[in-house]
Design a protein around this motif. Structure first.
Motif, PDB file in Angstrom:
ATOM      1  N   THR A 281       2.762 -45.746   0.723  1.00 27.59           N
ATOM      2  CA  THR A 281       2.486 -47.034   0.071  1.00 27.59           C
ATOM      3  C   THR A 281       1.741 -47.967   1.009  1.00 27.59           C
ATOM      4  OG1 THR A 281       4.461 -46.821  -1.317  1.00 27.59           O
ATOM      5  CG2 THR A 281       3.548 -49.031  -1.036  1.00 27.59           C
ATOM      6  N   CYS A 284      -1.937 -46.757   1.372  1.00 23.38           N
ATOM      7  CA  CYS A 284      -2.747 -47.065   0.182  1.00 23.38           C
ATOM      8  C   CYS A 284      -3.047 -48.552   0.098  1.00 23.38           C
ATOM      9  CB  CYS A 284      -2.015 -46.589  -1.069  1.00 23.38           C
ATOM     10  SG  CYS A 284      -1.834 -44.789  -1.174  1.00 23.38           S
ATOM     11  N   ARG A 285      -2.057 -49.399   0.417  1.00 20.25           N
ATOM     12  CA  ARG A 285      -2.274 -50.842   0.368  1.00 20.25           C
ATOM     13  C   ARG A 285      -3.333 -51.266   1.395  1.00 20.25           C
ATOM     14  NH1 ARG A 285       2.556 -52.368   1.585  1.00 20.25           N
ATOM     15  NH2 ARG A 285       3.342 -52.374  -0.560  1.00 20.25           N
ATOM     16  N   ALA A 288      -6.792 -50.037   0.236  1.00 26.03           N
ATOM     17  CA  ALA A 288      -7.246 -50.821  -0.911  1.00 26.03           C
ATOM     18  C   ALA A 288      -7.751 -52.186  -0.470  1.00 26.03           C
ATOM     19  CB  ALA A 288      -6.115 -50.971  -1.924  1.00 26.03           C
ATOM     20  N   SER A 293     -11.329 -47.011  -2.968  1.00 19.98           N
ATOM     21  CA  SER A 293     -10.827 -46.716  -4.311  1.00 19.98           C
ATOM     22  C   SER A 293      -9.577 -45.835  -4.203  1.00 19.98           C
ATOM     23  CB  SER A 293     -11.907 -46.015  -5.141  1.00 19.98           C
ATOM     24  OG  SER A 293     -11.419 -45.690  -6.431  1.00 19.98           O
ATOM     25  N   VAL A 294      -8.404 -46.472  -4.200  1.00 23.71           N
ATOM     26  CA  VAL A 294      -7.123 -45.754  -4.050  1.00 23.71           C
ATOM     27  C   VAL A 294      -6.184 -46.209  -5.160  1.00 23.71           C
ATOM     28  CG1 VAL A 294      -5.166 -45.277  -2.554  1.00 23.71           C
ATOM     29  CG2 VAL A 294      -7.439 -45.629  -1.559  1.00 23.71           C
ATOM     30  N   THR A 295      -5.595 -45.224  -5.877  1.00 18.20           N
ATOM     31  CA  THR A 295      -4.665 -45.523  -6.964  1.00 18.20           C
ATOM     32  C   THR A 295      -3.374 -44.725  -6.764  1.00 18.20           C
ATOM     33  OG1 THR A 295      -6.505 -45.859  -8.492  1.00 18.20           O
ATOM     34  CG2 THR A 295      -4.313 -45.525  -9.454  1.00 18.20           C
ATOM     35  N   LEU A 297      -0.256 -43.115  -8.391  1.00 13.38           N
ATOM     36  CA  LEU A 297       0.200 -42.660  -9.703  1.00 13.38           C
ATOM     37  C   LEU A 297       1.719 -42.604  -9.792  1.00 13.38           C
ATOM     38  CD1 LEU A 297      -2.325 -39.769 -10.463  1.00 13.38           C
ATOM     39  CD2 LEU A 297      -2.456 -42.170 -11.141  1.00 13.38           C
ATOM     40  N   GLY A 328     -12.769 -41.623  -5.501  1.00 13.05           N
ATOM     41  CA  GLY A 328     -11.493 -42.323  -5.634  1.00 13.05           C
ATOM     42  C   GLY A 328     -10.322 -41.392  -5.410  1.00 13.05           C
ATOM     43  N   LEU A 330      -6.309 -40.480  -6.023  1.00  9.95           N
ATOM     44  CA  LEU A 330      -5.146 -40.633  -6.895  1.00  9.95           C
ATOM     45  C   LEU A 330      -3.944 -40.032  -6.171  1.00  9.95           C
ATOM     46  CD1 LEU A 330      -6.876 -39.406 -10.186  1.00  9.95           C
ATOM     47  CD2 LEU A 330      -6.687 -41.759  -9.352  1.00  9.95           C
ATOM     48  N   ASP A 346      -8.796 -36.220  -6.585  1.00 11.99           N
ATOM     49  CA  ASP A 346     -10.009 -37.023  -6.776  1.00 11.99           C
ATOM     50  C   ASP A 346     -10.802 -36.441  -7.943  1.00 11.99           C
ATOM     51  OD1 ASP A 346     -11.971 -35.010  -5.849  1.00 11.99           O
ATOM     52  OD2 ASP A 346     -11.171 -35.381  -3.844  1.00 11.99           O
TER      53      ASP A 346
END
Length: 416
Positions: A281, A284-285, A288, A293-295, A297, A328, A330, A346
């Protein structure tokens, strides 16, 4: 039967059984000849005893009817012994008729001799009890079998115990691929083997350290000429200066990545229990916030045993790889079959199947012409794989359908 110990034990068992079998067969052959003589002597003695008694019952002037019976003694017939005694009597010229039976409940047979007045029953001692011989033979076979297996297993263990020690030591190979020093003890052949392995280990360790020093020194020494070239580029016109600075930045990234790879292979970070979901986490934060481009899921609570900085570096490389080259990233974190799984998908073009086996090679690029298609030095996957495998995990790459790439890290999960 694939182990050396089992093969040695089987060889010893078969060898001893063959020797014992041959000697037992020889013993029985000699015993058969001896039994033939014993049988002849036994038949002769019984016949002589019958012939000594016969004259007393042939004399009709004497009343012997109290000792005679109208038929042979009751019991199971003994035709073989009857035939032998009858033949022996005939060979002496006697015309006596004899029948041998085995009465129930008695250990000895009874020879019934026929006279004019009736049958005379004479108990005779049997030559040998057959049951005793069978019991002795069964005991002999059991003793040989147990003794043979015990001795064979013991010798096989003594012979192969040093090889087992070599196997145990070799199984403790460390993450650098270096085998611990082996004890040079035991038979001469095993000493020579251990000595050769120890020599090979020393040479491998020296070669690995030399390679690391060479890469680190090359990466470090590149900095000085690159700095001079960057200063000289400032005096070029604007178009040429931009091209030169871009190339110098790429060289700088290559040097940094090479030094980082060497550090990952040589440095040891303390292992501890980590919350994977918290680390991912945070990664990714952070990416971002840098407009990557990070999501996320799915993010389950998962704990593993690893080094925090090393794990962060490995996952960061993979997420950047997906965000940069795959359009990006995922990210999914969860438990699968009792293992911690970090999945980074991706939507990019993926990797050609013919190149999949080489993607972890340092400086490898998917583009056959090795043209630069984006930022990076081509060491991100190599560094990530080194970190993951060093900490007991596994990095798996596979193409998605219809497009995209899946980068998956699997670690043994820790449960409270």
């Amino acid at each position: 039967m694939t182990s050396l110990r089992a093969r040695i034990a089987a060889t010893l068992v078969l060898s001893i059984i063959c020797v014992v079998g041959i000697s037992t067969a020889t013993l029985f052959w000699a015993r058969a000849g001896h039994e033939q003589k014993e049988q002849e002597e036994y038949v002769r003695l019984v016949s002589e005893g019958i012939l000594l008694i016969a004259p007393f019952f042939r004399n009709d002037g004497m009343d012997r009817s109290a000792h005679l019976r109208s038929s042979p003694a009751a019991g199971e017939p003994r035709p073989e012994l009857t035939s032998l005694l009858q033949s022996q009597l005939r060979s002496t010229g006697s015309d006596l008729e004899i029948v041998v039976t085995q009465p129930a409940g008695t250990p000895h047979p009874v020879a019934s001799v026929k006279f004019q007045s009736g049958w005379l029953a004479i108990p005779v001692r049997d030559r040998h009890p057959k049951g005793g011989i069978l019991v002795a033979l069964a005991g002999w076979i059991l003793l040989v079998t147990v003794g043979t297996v015990g001795v064979a297993v013991w010798f096989a263990y003594r012979i192969t115990r040093h090889l087992s020690a070599l196997e145990r030591v070799a199984a403790t190979i460390d993450a650098d691929g270096v085998v611990p020093l082996l004890p040079e003890t035991g038979p001469a052949e095993l000493k020579a083997t251990a000595r050769a392995l120890n020599t090979m280990t020393a040479k491998l360790k020296s070669a690995a350290e030399s390679r690391m020093r060479l890469v680190a020194a090359a990466g470090h020494d590149l900095r000085t000429p690159m700095t001079r070239m960057r200063l000289r580029a400032e005096f070029l016109d604007e178009d040429d200066r931009a091209l030169w600075l871009n190339d110098l930045e790429e060289l700088d990234r290559i040097a940094d990545s090479a030094i980082q790879l060497v550090r990952e292979e040589t440095q040891r970070e303390k292992i501890q229990l980590l919350r994977v979901d918290e680390i991912i986490t945070e990664i990714c934060r952070d990416l971002a916030s840098m407009k990557a481009s990070v999501t996320v899921l799915k993010m389950e609570v998962v704990t593993i045993s690893s080094a925090p900085l090393a794990l962060t570096r490995a996952v960061r490389n993979l997420v950047i790889n997906a965000a940069t080259h795959g359009g990006g990233a995922l990210v999914t974190v969860g438990l699968e079959d009792g293992a911690a799984s970090i999945t980074i998908d991706d939507e990019g073009p993926g990797i050609p199947e013919q190149s999949m086996s080489r993607v972890f090679e340092p400086f490898f690029r998917v583009d056959p012409a090795r043209r630069k298609s984006g930022p990076g030095a081509g060491l991100g996957l190599a560094i990530a794989k080194e970190i993951v495998e060093r900490h007991g995990g596994k990095l798996i790459l596979q193409n998605r359908s219809p497009k995209g790439l899946r980068q998956r890290i699997v670690f043994p999960a820790c449960f409270a």
